[in-house]
Scaffold this active site. Structure first.
Site, PDB file in Angstrom:
ATOM      1  N   ASN A   7       0.875  -1.167   0.000  1.00 42.30           N
ATOM      2  CA  ASN A   7       0.000   0.000   0.000  1.00 42.30           C
ATOM      3  C   ASN A   7       0.913   1.217   0.000  1.00 42.30           C
ATOM      4  O   ASN A   7       1.551   1.531   1.004  1.00 42.30           O
ATOM      5  CB  ASN A   7      -0.919   0.011   1.226  1.00 42.30           C
ATOM      6  CG  ASN A   7      -1.814   1.241   1.271  1.00 42.30           C
ATOM      7  OD1 ASN A   7      -1.411   2.335   0.899  1.00 42.30           O
ATOM      8  ND2 ASN A   7      -3.035   1.070   1.741  1.00 42.30           N
ATOM      9  N   GLU A  35      -3.968   1.663  -2.910  1.00 41.93           N
ATOM     10  CA  GLU A  35      -4.100   3.084  -2.604  1.00 41.93           C
ATOM     11  C   GLU A  35      -3.166   3.916  -3.493  1.00 41.93           C
ATOM     12  O   GLU A  35      -2.388   4.751  -3.020  1.00 41.93           O
ATOM     13  CB  GLU A  35      -3.854   3.360  -1.114  1.00 41.93           C
ATOM     14  CG  GLU A  35      -4.622   4.567  -0.617  1.00 41.93           C
ATOM     15  CD  GLU A  35      -4.572   4.766   0.884  1.00 41.93           C
ATOM     16  OE1 GLU A  35      -5.142   5.763   1.344  1.00 41.93           O
ATOM     17  OE2 GLU A  35      -3.988   3.933   1.603  1.00 41.93           O
ATOM     18  N   ASP A 148      -4.023  -4.766   1.298  1.00 37.21           N
ATOM     19  CA  ASP A 148      -4.299  -4.117   2.571  1.00 37.21           C
ATOM     20  C   ASP A 148      -5.702  -4.514   2.994  1.00 37.21           C
ATOM     21  O   ASP A 148      -6.679  -4.029   2.446  1.00 37.21           O
ATOM     22  CB  ASP A 148      -4.172  -2.594   2.401  1.00 37.21           C
ATOM     23  CG  ASP A 148      -4.537  -1.821   3.652  1.00 37.21           C
ATOM     24  OD1 ASP A 148      -4.859  -2.451   4.684  1.00 37.21           O
ATOM     25  OD2 ASP A 148      -4.526  -0.579   3.596  1.00 37.21           O
ATOM     26  N   ASN A 150      -6.889  -4.042   6.040  1.00 32.27           N
ATOM     27  CA  ASN A 150      -7.333  -3.106   7.081  1.00 32.27           C
ATOM     28  C   ASN A 150      -7.904  -3.819   8.311  1.00 32.27           C
ATOM     29  O   ASN A 150      -8.803  -3.313   8.985  1.00 32.27           O
ATOM     30  CB  ASN A 150      -8.351  -2.105   6.513  1.00 32.27           C
ATOM     31  CG  ASN A 150      -7.674  -0.811   6.068  1.00 32.27           C
ATOM     32  OD1 ASN A 150      -6.921  -0.204   6.816  1.00 32.27           O
ATOM     33  ND2 ASN A 150      -7.939  -0.407   4.835  1.00 32.27           N
ATOM     34  N   ASP A 220      -1.565  -5.849   6.336  1.00 32.70           N
ATOM     35  CA  ASP A 220      -1.303  -6.198   4.944  1.00 32.70           C
ATOM     36  C   ASP A 220      -0.931  -7.677   4.864  1.00 32.70           C
ATOM     37  O   ASP A 220      -0.072  -8.147   5.609  1.00 32.70           O
ATOM     38  CB  ASP A 220      -0.175  -5.332   4.391  1.00 32.70           C
ATOM     39  CG  ASP A 220      -0.515  -3.853   4.434  1.00 32.70           C
ATOM     40  OD1 ASP A 220      -1.041  -3.342   3.435  1.00 32.70           O
ATOM     41  OD2 ASP A 220      -0.271  -3.228   5.490  1.00 32.70           O
ATOM     42  N   ASP A 245       3.001   5.048   4.783  1.00 40.33           N
ATOM     43  CA  ASP A 245       2.761   4.673   6.183  1.00 40.33           C
ATOM     44  C   ASP A 245       2.652   3.160   6.333  1.00 40.33           C
ATOM     45  O   ASP A 245       2.624   2.639   7.453  1.00 40.33           O
ATOM     46  CB  ASP A 245       1.522   5.368   6.748  1.00 40.33           C
ATOM     47  CG  ASP A 245       0.291   5.234   5.875  1.00 40.33           C
ATOM     48  OD1 ASP A 245       0.408   4.846   4.693  1.00 40.33           O
ATOM     49  OD2 ASP A 245      -0.810   5.547   6.358  1.00 40.33           O
ATOM     50  N   HIS A 246       2.602   2.443   5.229  1.00 37.40           N
ATOM     51  CA  HIS A 246       2.670   0.983   5.191  1.00 37.40           C
ATOM     52  C   HIS A 246       4.083   0.572   4.777  1.00 37.40           C
ATOM     53  O   HIS A 246       4.899   1.408   4.381  1.00 37.40           O
ATOM     54  CB  HIS A 246       1.690   0.412   4.161  1.00 37.40           C
ATOM     55  CG  HIS A 246       0.254   0.602   4.495  1.00 37.40           C
ATOM     56  ND1 HIS A 246      -0.575  -0.424   4.883  1.00 37.40           N
ATOM     57  CD2 HIS A 246      -0.518   1.723   4.490  1.00 37.40           C
ATOM     58  CE1 HIS A 246      -1.795   0.039   5.101  1.00 37.40           C
ATOM     59  NE2 HIS A 246      -1.783   1.341   4.871  1.00 37.40           N
TER      60      HIS A 246
END
Length: 255
Positions: A7, A35, A148, A150, A220, A245-246
């Protein structure tokens, strides 16, 4: 064969932070991105072509939002854009590439963290995806669902399980869905090799210096159909890749 999932929280932003150099070093055969936050016309495919990849982009209807992609060094026999469900296709949630007996999906599950409305949407997606994935698993026994999700599956997958017990991404209903998903014929490839390894995360909040303190979440995954179990060679997480941020997750497959 190495399959990598990432991501990137905006592919154009990630490229300015060294994504291309990371991909060159990682040398994966197939890369699943989530994303991407861009339309195909806004992305310079030449950057990826220079690394040996051909790219397939599936953007959301809303500009600068969501979107998934697959990069591959081998030409797929088929690429499936979307899942046929208008709500999720409008949000650019799923793309799949088939390579003979192996199929690789890049999926971006909704986040429910922005409010009750989106949490309800997340539950609708999970309900839909259960049946969708099961149908694909029957038709495509060599399926990998990368992306991802989530959701943190278990307490070992989050830095503070007690403090986050009421947080979207670690709610009992979400964790139960993950348990059923893995019991229904999918393998969590990272846990297959490292069943008890703690403090291995794939996402960190931008707040409170969370990444430097490794206060993260493992949300993930690369899930493999159980028929692929004998072909699994290794899996891992690359926390030092900091273009998002991943961080990337990956799996290696034997012939």
């Amino acid at each position: 064969m190495k399959i990598l999932s990432y991501n990137v929280n905006g592919v154009r932003s990630a490229l300015t932070k060294g994504l291309a150099e990371y991909l060159a070093a990682a040398n994966a055969d197939v890369v699943c991105l989530q994303e991407i936050k861009a339309e195909a016309s806004q992305i310079d495919d030449a950057v990826f072509a220079a690394l040996g990849y051909k790219a397939w982009w599936y953007s959301a209807g809303k500009k600068g939002y969501s979107g998934v992609a697959i990069l591959s060094k081998t030409e797929p026999t088929h690429v499936e854009f979307g899942c046929g469900e208008p709500e999720w296709d409008h949000e650019g949630r799923i793309i799949r590439a088939d390579f003979g007996k192996l199929s690789v999906m890049s999926a971006y599950f909704p986040s429910g963290s922005s409010g009750e409305h989106r949490q309800e949407a997340k539950y609708r997606f999970l309900d839909f995806f259960s049946g969708y994935a099961e149908g694909l698993r029957k038709d495509l026994p060599g399926l990998l669902v990368c992306g991802d999700y989530n959701i943190c599956h278990r307490a070992i997958d989050i830095h503070d399980p007690k403090g986050n017990k009421d947080s979207s991404g670690f709610l009992p209903e979400e964790r139960e869905w993950m348990e059923k998903f893995f019991q229904a014929g999918f393998i969590d490839t990272f846990r297959h090799f490292y069943p008890e390894e703690a403090h291995r995360y794939s996402w960190w909040s931008f707040r409170a210096n969370a990444r430097n303190n490794n206060k993260g979440w493992r949300i993930d995954y690369i899930a493999a159909c159980d028929r692929l179990q004998q072909q699994l060679h290794n899996a891992g997480i690359d926390p030092d890749a900091r273009h998002s941020d991943h961080c990337p997750v990956w799996v290696e497959m034997k012939d």
